[in-house]
Design a protein around this motif. Structure first.
Motif, PDB file in Angstrom:
ATOM      1  N   ILE A 235       0.776  -0.887   0.057  1.00 36.59           N
ATOM      2  CA  ILE A 235      -0.152   0.161   0.127  1.00 36.59           C
ATOM      3  C   ILE A 235       0.880   1.168  -0.037  1.00 36.59           C
ATOM      4  CG2 ILE A 235      -1.563   1.023   1.293  1.00 36.59           C
ATOM      5  CD1 ILE A 235      -3.057  -1.314   2.226  1.00 36.59           C
ATOM      6  N   PHE A 236       2.067   1.368   0.907  1.00 35.92           N
ATOM      7  CA  PHE A 236       2.960   2.160   0.861  1.00 35.92           C
ATOM      8  C   PHE A 236       3.366   2.623  -0.582  1.00 35.92           C
ATOM      9  CE2 PHE A 236       3.692   1.456   5.569  1.00 35.92           C
ATOM     10  CZ  PHE A 236       2.836   2.818   5.763  1.00 35.92           C
ATOM     11  N   LEU A 237       3.894   1.776  -1.012  1.00 37.11           N
ATOM     12  CA  LEU A 237       4.558   1.676  -2.282  1.00 37.11           C
ATOM     13  C   LEU A 237       3.750   1.966  -3.591  1.00 37.11           C
ATOM     14  CD1 LEU A 237       7.179  -1.258  -2.082  1.00 37.11           C
ATOM     15  CD2 LEU A 237       7.703   1.271  -2.047  1.00 37.11           C
ATOM     16  N   ASP A 238       2.580   1.557  -3.481  1.00 37.55           N
ATOM     17  CA  ASP A 238       1.378   1.869  -4.447  1.00 37.55           C
ATOM     18  C   ASP A 238       0.978   3.336  -4.324  1.00 37.55           C
ATOM     19  OD1 ASP A 238      -0.389   0.875  -6.368  1.00 37.55           O
ATOM     20  OD2 ASP A 238      -1.805   1.466  -4.966  1.00 37.55           O
ATOM     21  N   ASN A 239       0.906   3.792  -3.177  1.00 40.97           N
ATOM     22  CA  ASN A 239       0.498   5.245  -3.140  1.00 40.97           C
ATOM     23  C   ASN A 239       1.565   6.091  -3.478  1.00 40.97           C
ATOM     24  OD1 ASN A 239      -1.994   4.764  -2.279  1.00 40.97           O
ATOM     25  ND2 ASN A 239      -1.408   4.630   0.021  1.00 40.97           N
ATOM     26  N   ALA A 240       2.914   5.558  -3.119  1.00 40.93           N
ATOM     27  CA  ALA A 240       3.964   6.241  -3.484  1.00 40.93           C
ATOM     28  C   ALA A 240       4.181   6.449  -5.103  1.00 40.93           C
ATOM     29  CB  ALA A 240       5.344   5.753  -2.938  1.00 40.93           C
ATOM     30  N   THR A 241       4.073   5.471  -5.745  1.00 40.79           N
ATOM     31  CA  THR A 241       4.368   5.380  -7.135  1.00 40.79           C
ATOM     32  C   THR A 241       3.079   6.185  -8.042  1.00 40.79           C
ATOM     33  OG1 THR A 241       3.169   3.104  -7.353  1.00 40.79           O
ATOM     34  CG2 THR A 241       5.747   3.465  -7.090  1.00 40.79           C
ATOM     35  N   LYS A 242       1.908   6.081  -7.333  1.00 43.76           N
ATOM     36  CA  LYS A 242       0.623   6.701  -7.868  1.00 43.76           C
ATOM     37  C   LYS A 242       0.540   7.953  -8.011  1.00 43.76           C
ATOM     38  CE  LYS A 242      -2.948   4.357  -7.094  1.00 43.76           C
ATOM     39  NZ  LYS A 242      -4.267   4.000  -6.230  1.00 43.76           N
ATOM     40  N   TYR A 243       1.247   8.589  -6.824  1.00 39.72           N
ATOM     41  CA  TYR A 243       1.216  10.103  -6.591  1.00 39.72           C
ATOM     42  C   TYR A 243       2.563  10.967  -6.645  1.00 39.72           C
ATOM     43  CZ  TYR A 243      -3.339   9.056  -4.731  1.00 39.72           C
ATOM     44  OH  TYR A 243      -4.759   8.335  -4.422  1.00 39.72           O
ATOM     45  N   THR A 244       3.656  10.177  -6.994  1.00 33.65           N
ATOM     46  CA  THR A 244       5.158  10.931  -7.459  1.00 33.65           C
ATOM     47  C   THR A 244       4.929  11.188  -8.692  1.00 33.65           C
ATOM     48  OG1 THR A 244       5.987   9.607  -5.816  1.00 33.65           O
ATOM     49  CG2 THR A 244       7.385  10.458  -7.251  1.00 33.65           C
ATOM     50  N   PRO A 245       5.255  12.480  -9.133  1.00 37.18           N
ATOM     51  CA  PRO A 245       5.460  13.006 -10.553  1.00 37.18           C
ATOM     52  C   PRO A 245       6.754  12.230 -11.267  1.00 37.18           C
ATOM     53  CG  PRO A 245       5.162  14.809  -8.889  1.00 37.18           C
ATOM     54  CD  PRO A 245       5.571  13.684  -7.955  1.00 37.18           C
ATOM     55  N   THR A 246       6.502  12.173 -12.692  1.00 34.46           N
ATOM     56  CA  THR A 246       7.434  11.617 -13.460  1.00 34.46           C
ATOM     57  C   THR A 246       8.771  12.361 -13.288  1.00 34.46           C
ATOM     58  OG1 THR A 246       5.627  11.050 -15.242  1.00 34.46           O
ATOM     59  CG2 THR A 246       7.999  11.122 -15.841  1.00 34.46           C
ATOM     60  N   GLY A 247       9.906  11.738 -13.242  1.00 39.13           N
ATOM     61  CA  GLY A 247      11.108  12.240 -13.004  1.00 39.13           C
ATOM     62  C   GLY A 247      11.584  12.396 -11.522  1.00 39.13           C
ATOM     63  N   LYS A 248      10.820  12.276 -10.711  1.00 43.42           N
ATOM     64  CA  LYS A 248      10.923  12.488  -9.137  1.00 43.42           C
ATOM     65  C   LYS A 248      11.653  10.861  -8.644  1.00 43.42           C
ATOM     66  CE  LYS A 248       9.853  16.669  -8.903  1.00 43.42           C
ATOM     67  NZ  LYS A 248      10.859  17.727  -8.675  1.00 43.42           N
ATOM     68  N   LYS A 249      11.873  10.944  -7.616  1.00 39.47           N
ATOM     69  CA  LYS A 249      12.477   9.850  -6.785  1.00 39.47           C
ATOM     70  C   LYS A 249      11.621   9.461  -5.523  1.00 39.47           C
ATOM     71  CE  LYS A 249      16.926   9.997  -6.481  1.00 39.47           C
ATOM     72  NZ  LYS A 249      18.324  10.319  -5.995  1.00 39.47           N
ATOM     73  N   ILE A 250      11.608   8.070  -5.290  1.00 38.76           N
ATOM     74  CA  ILE A 250      11.094   7.607  -4.082  1.00 38.76           C
ATOM     75  C   ILE A 250      12.114   6.696  -3.647  1.00 38.76           C
ATOM     76  CG2 ILE A 250       9.309   5.900  -3.326  1.00 38.76           C
ATOM     77  CD1 ILE A 250       7.855   6.034  -5.797  1.00 38.76           C
ATOM     78  N   HIS A 251      12.418   7.272  -2.091  1.00 38.45           N
ATOM     79  CA  HIS A 251      13.143   6.390  -1.377  1.00 38.45           C
ATOM     80  C   HIS A 251      12.607   5.749  -0.334  1.00 38.45           C
ATOM     81  CE1 HIS A 251      17.530   5.699   0.143  1.00 38.45           C
ATOM     82  NE2 HIS A 251      16.989   5.901   1.127  1.00 38.45           N
ATOM     83  N   PHE A 252      12.752   4.307  -0.364  1.00 39.37           N
ATOM     84  CA  PHE A 252      12.167   3.503   0.799  1.00 39.37           C
ATOM     85  C   PHE A 252      13.159   3.116   1.717  1.00 39.37           C
ATOM     86  CE2 PHE A 252      10.871  -0.622   2.388  1.00 39.37           C
ATOM     87  CZ  PHE A 252       9.493  -0.410   2.620  1.00 39.37           C
ATOM     88  N   THR A 253      12.923   3.313   2.782  1.00 38.53           N
ATOM     89  CA  THR A 253      13.745   2.966   3.916  1.00 38.53           C
ATOM     90  C   THR A 253      13.128   2.061   5.233  1.00 38.53           C
ATOM     91  OG1 THR A 253      14.960   4.896   3.877  1.00 38.53           O
ATOM     92  CG2 THR A 253      15.243   3.708   5.742  1.00 38.53           C
ATOM     93  N   LEU A 254      13.658   1.069   5.481  1.00 35.56           N
ATOM     94  CA  LEU A 254      13.097   0.016   6.375  1.00 35.56           C
ATOM     95  C   LEU A 254      14.336   0.064   7.231  1.00 35.56           C
ATOM     96  CD1 LEU A 254      11.100  -1.662   7.575  1.00 35.56           C
ATOM     97  CD2 LEU A 254      12.049  -3.511   6.176  1.00 35.56           C
TER      98      LEU A 254
END
Length: 261
Positions: A235-254
């Motif tokens: 769910i976290f990753l789905d929302n992140a990829t859904k609402y992050t604009p093209t060309g931006k970066k998602i950084h997932f930390t655990l």
């Protein structure tokens, strides 16, 4: 009690008048006697009088009693009875509404839970479908080396298995809608679960022109349900990829700090 007695001859002419705490004129007395006619007893409502007529010698005796107090008490009792009846009906209606709401509350809660369940289920099914479609498109439309193709197929397989488990859960709940499923908890390697989810969403991020980076601390264990951990991270990753604009970066930390992730 206020009363008076009238004695008349056989032609109803007044001979004597005896009054007890009641003021009445001779003219009024004669009118009363004349109005009674042949009735032996009754009530004169306009005058608030009850009467009884008896034959005596060569005439008649009329006994009158003032019923104004009794009439007033009767009206008061009638009004009180009507008010009590109205209040009883209102109380009954209110009680009926409260009981109806109380009886329907489980139904309303069940309906709300079903709506929430359908919303959650649709989201849970949509996420693996999105991953599968993205990896399929990537495998079919772009040339990839063997390792990348294997990774795409592994992601497809992983999400297909996840979908299979979700469908099985749905079928189980449909057959046992009156019971709650017991969630089996165990020690899970949450690091491996998170890495698997990130790999599944790399294709989606690539298709959208988004950079997906991860920093996952290795071999972190947690007590819980593996499928629920996957659902949460997905769910976290789905929302992140859904609402992050093209060309931006998602950084997932655990990471684990002070026994908390």
């Amino acid at each position: 009690m206020n009363s008076f007695t009238i004695i008349t001859d056989d032609s109803n002419a007044i001979l004597e008048l005896y009054s007890r705490n009641y003021q009445i004129s001779d003219e009024t007395s004669q009118n009363l006697v004349n109005s009674i006619q042949d009735k032996s007893q009754g009530i004169l409502f306009e005058q608030n009088l009850a009467y009884k007529k008896d034959v005596k010698d060569n005439g008649y005796i009329y006994a009158f009693v003032d019923i104004s107090i009794a009439k007033s008490n009767f009206i008061s009792m009638l009004v009180t009875a009507i008010l009590v009846a109205i209040l009883s009906i209102l109380a009954f209606l209110i009680l009926t509404i409260l009981l109806a709401n109380w009886a329907l509350r489980p139904v309303a809660q069940s309906w709300q839970q079903q709506k929430q369940f359908l919303t959650d289920a649709s989201h849970e099914l949509k996420t693996p479908l999105t991953v599968i479609l993205a990896n399929t498109d990537l495998a079919l439309t772009k040339k990839q080396d063997e390792s990348k193709l294997k990774q795409s197929l592994q992601s497809i397989q992983s999400e297909a298995l996840r979908m299979k488990k979700l469908v099985e859960d749905l079928l189980f709940l449909a057959k046992n809608d009156t019971q709650k499923e017991n969630v089996l908890n165990s020690i899970c390697n949450i690091s491996d679960i998170a890495l698997s989810c990130v790999l599944s969403f790399e294709t989606i991020a690539f298709e959208k022109g988004i950079i997906l980076e991860s920093d996952i601390q290795e071999n972190q264990l947690a007590l819980g349900n593996e499928n629920q951990f996957k659902q949460l991270i997905s769910i976290f990753l789905d929302n992140a990829t859904k609402y992050t604009p093209t060309g931006k970066k998602i950084h997932f930390t655990l990471k684990k700090k002070d026994n908390q992730f």
